[in-house]
Design a protein around this motif. Sequence first.
Motif, short mmCIF file in Angstrom:
data_model
loop_
_atom_site.label_atom_id
_atom_site.label_comp_id
_atom_site.label_asym_id
_atom_site.label_seq_id
_atom_site.Cartn_x
_atom_site.Cartn_y
_atom_site.Cartn_z
N ARG A 236 35.15 45.21 20.41
CA ARG A 236 34.20 44.66 21.39
C ARG A 236 34.49 43.19 21.69
N PRO A 237 34.72 42.33 20.67
CA PRO A 237 35.09 40.95 20.98
C PRO A 237 36.39 40.86 21.78
N LEU A 238 37.40 41.63 21.39
CA LEU A 238 38.67 41.58 22.10
C LEU A 238 38.49 41.97 23.56
N ASN A 239 37.67 43.00 23.78
CA ASN A 239 37.44 43.49 25.12
C ASN A 239 36.80 42.42 26.01
N LEU A 240 35.82 41.74 25.46
CA LEU A 240 35.16 40.67 26.21
C LEU A 240 36.14 39.53 26.50
N TRP A 241 36.93 39.22 25.48
CA TRP A 241 37.91 38.13 25.60
C TRP A 241 38.93 38.46 26.69
N SER A 242 39.30 39.74 26.80
CA SER A 242 40.35 40.12 27.76
C SER A 242 39.89 39.96 29.20
N GLU A 243 38.58 39.91 29.43
CA GLU A 243 38.06 39.74 30.79
C GLU A 243 38.65 38.50 31.46
N LYS A 244 38.87 37.48 30.64
CA LYS A 244 39.35 36.21 31.15
C LYS A 244 40.72 36.34 31.81
N TYR A 245 41.48 37.33 31.37
CA TYR A 245 42.87 37.43 31.81
C TYR A 245 43.06 38.35 33.00
N LYS A 246 41.95 38.80 33.59
CA LYS A 246 42.09 39.64 34.78
C LYS A 246 42.15 38.73 35.99
N TYR A 247 43.19 38.89 36.81
CA TYR A 247 43.15 38.10 38.04
C TYR A 247 42.60 38.94 39.17
N GLU A 248 41.49 38.49 39.70
CA GLU A 248 40.90 39.20 40.82
C GLU A 248 40.74 38.22 41.96
N TYR A 249 41.26 38.60 43.10
CA TYR A 249 41.14 37.71 44.25
C TYR A 249 40.08 38.19 45.23
N THR A 250 39.31 39.21 44.82
CA THR A 250 38.27 39.69 45.72
C THR A 250 37.15 38.67 45.80
N PRO A 251 36.78 38.28 47.03
CA PRO A 251 35.65 37.37 47.13
C PRO A 251 34.38 38.11 46.77
N GLY A 252 33.62 37.57 45.83
CA GLY A 252 32.36 38.20 45.43
C GLY A 252 31.39 38.16 46.59
N ALA A 253 30.56 39.20 46.67
CA ALA A 253 29.67 39.35 47.81
C ALA A 253 28.82 38.11 48.01
N SER A 254 28.18 37.68 46.95
CA SER A 254 27.32 36.53 47.11
C SER A 254 27.57 35.54 45.99
N GLY A 255 28.75 35.60 45.42
CA GLY A 255 29.10 34.68 44.35
C GLY A 255 28.31 34.92 43.08
N THR A 256 27.72 36.10 42.96
CA THR A 256 26.89 36.32 41.77
C THR A 256 27.68 36.98 40.66
N GLN A 257 28.94 37.36 40.94
CA GLN A 257 29.74 37.97 39.89
C GLN A 257 30.01 36.94 38.80
N GLN A 258 29.81 37.36 37.58
CA GLN A 258 29.99 36.42 36.49
C GLN A 258 31.05 36.93 35.53
N ILE A 259 31.86 36.03 35.06
CA ILE A 259 32.80 36.43 34.03
C ILE A 259 32.12 36.21 32.69
N ASN A 260 32.10 37.25 31.90
CA ASN A 260 31.56 37.10 30.56
C ASN A 260 32.62 36.49 29.68
N GLN A 261 32.56 35.20 29.51
CA GLN A 261 33.57 34.54 28.69
C GLN A 261 33.25 34.79 27.23
N PHE A 262 34.28 35.18 26.51
CA PHE A 262 34.06 35.43 25.10
C PHE A 262 34.14 34.12 24.32
N PRO A 263 33.11 33.81 23.55
CA PRO A 263 33.12 32.55 22.80
C PRO A 263 34.04 32.63 21.59
N MET A 264 35.33 32.47 21.84
CA MET A 264 36.35 32.57 20.80
C MET A 264 36.07 31.64 19.63
#
Lengths: 567, 247
Positions: A236-264
């Motif tokens: 579970r920690p690794l999975n959350l941490w890996s979120e940071k490494y996804k590159y997505e260039y899609t503009p969020g609809a209203s900027g409400t998309q949040q990256i769950n940064q894992f507190p390493m």
Amino acid sequence: MKTAVRLPILFLSLAILIASAVTSNQGQLISLYAIPYDALRSLIRMTAAYIASVLFSFAYAYAMYANRYAERILHPILDILQSVPILGFFPFAILIFVRAVNGNEIGWEFASIFLIFTSMTWNMTFGIFDSFASIPEDLKQTSKLYGLTGWRRFRDLYFPSTIPKLVYNSMMSWAAGWYFLVPAEYIASVVKGGTMLPGMGSMLYISAQRGDISLMASTFAFLILIVVIMDVTVWRPLNLWSEKYKYEYTPGASGTQQINQFPMRRYFQWIPVRSGSGKAISGAVRRGAEKFNTAGHKITAFYGNTRRIWKYIFVAAGIIAAGGAIAVAFEAASSIYSLLIVSGGVYATVLPLALGLSLARLVIAYFISLGISLPLAIASARRGSGRLIMPIAEIVASVPATAVFPIIVFSLIGITHGLNIPAILLITTGMVWYLFFNLAAGIRTIPSEIIEAARNYGLRGRLYAKRVLLPAIFPSLVTGSITAFGGGWNALIVSEYVQSITPGTRPYSVLGIGELIDRAAYASPPNTPLLILSLFVMIIAVIVINRLFWKKLQILAEGKYRIEGVS
Amino acid sequence: MELLRVKNLSKKLVVKGTPFMILDNISFEVKERDFVCIVGPSGSGKSSLLRMIARLDMPTGGAVEFSEDLGKDVVVSMIFQSFALFPWLTVTENVAIGLEAMNVVREERQRIVKRYIDIVGLNGFEDAYPKELSGGMKQRVGIARSLAVDPDLLCMDEPFSALDVLTAQGLRDEVLMLWQQSDLPPSAVLMVTHNLEEAVYMADRIIVMTPRPGKVSCEMTVDIPRPRDRKSPEFLDFVDQVFSKIV
């Protein structure tokens, strides 16, 4: 659960496991007291196989990625290896590891690790290769521009790009490893001159054979405990941490998309010497890598350029592989020929029938899996209680159903009068999660603006399913189906031939290609010609179905149904 | 005549246990034949506001009220920044999607779709897929799709910001031209943008919002006669005025 306590829980559990393994193991290998010791042995085996898988996957994927000539050969080989069920590697495991050390126990240990490795590694190799191949061109150019070469290029570009798929596939691989733990460990004691490897797989097998349900249940419960602890403290920690490494260039609809940064930092906070020892380790790694790097440069300079080196390596490897393949083929052909002579052509009719029956079971199990996973995946994307589905599914998927197959079959066989229906259910356990996780991921990645547009234009119910949902998840349905069938072919060997928990009776079996492979592998001595012949038939079937059916759907999925960042 | 009234609308989100005020006590009206622009820096909740008016999201306080003359079936259609076309449907199928959901019979549907494809100038591309179109053409599909459902209110969420400068300006003029044809829907337009010049160029009225939490700072009526010259002193002066309200 608080981030800061996850790592202490992991270390505490390990410490308890090791302590109880040391104190309670009194030479009695098949008893309640041996469970911690067996668990530790299995865990070490799994970890060794996993580390080997990661190393292999990076090397193989990089070779495929770096050289397109190599890819043309290595890619199809990987396709074939992926479709070979774990027992198919059995003869090679013995050939390589056991004969090499003259039947020493360590040889069996390595053979068993090798078998676990074969159930872990292929999906990881494909995942890493996909990650390399989908690094955006500008990122590659940027790193070139800033002079990232060698080790730095790997550390700052290639490795980070693989993290999301590496983590996801690691979870899948561990689940697959647990799933095939029983055959991987037990196989060593089947062969004459083999030895019983202590481990949870062996324990489950032997307790089932003795009809010792309480021992079997205890081992299984302990296994579930390990799976849950690993999920909470590692995956579970690794999975959350890996979120940071996804590159997505899609503009969020209203900027409400949040990256769950894992507190390493918080995860590691309790290690007091972190800064000192961490620096020492990373410094040593860097120095080593740099040495390796300079050595590499020297070799490169010596031979002219890297491209030429790769060519030499691949030509050399190709010659060795071709030689090996010819030798194996010759050996196989002669043994199969003698098998066919001896059996008087019986297998010419049995094999196609077995293959057809297995395929029919697979197709039925596939539709059962689809019926379970599609509604579940849709529900998992919902707010509220839907949020609970994913974490529960992750744990349930990691619990190896194979461990309780004998009990499932025992309780069903009275009702179904034969293994056919139970076998289909067992195969389903090897397919359903691949479909579920792919579909759930597909549903989650539908761009929010597409969903909003659908709602804005009043698409509901059947029209929404037909026009939006099903087309949107089509690519993940295809990928999920391919991997589910891959899992299904592999699951045949544990589903068509299941041991009985009534002591002294023979295993339950139904005619099928998996059953033939089992019979050949578990025979004493192993019936290698039959094993190779059934494997050969199965691999050909997998390749033909992939080429004629899935490939076409895949092209459709990548063309018409692909959702671009901005459509 | 009044078409829409936003009354004391608020939106509160809870992120990781901390409540967050996104929109605070927003009130304004949109009249028939109004072209209203909502401007504001990012984080001022413009897009969230638009989504609540389009009933894609629910406010936590206050209400969005449509004129009772419209009856129950108010049609609000939306044009998206990223176009939000369904990649697996052709241009025709994309434009028809809203009508299909309204159960409009086939012949009628085809007639309406053809009309709007003609209006936005996409003849010849009826059977193309979105991937085969340029950005400007994709947004034309979005425009045709939004008009085909005969909306009472058309919402546009930064409709030109994913396009290059020239394409964007061309499409702005076309939208204004369509808007000025009284035989075409919608009754009113509500557009969200962060491009002040664009707002002054297109709108009758501008609602200026300030961020954290999103609040209406003021409403301005753009009284520059149309067609507007983006180089004229009064135009530039107006843009400066709006700018000073935000900073």
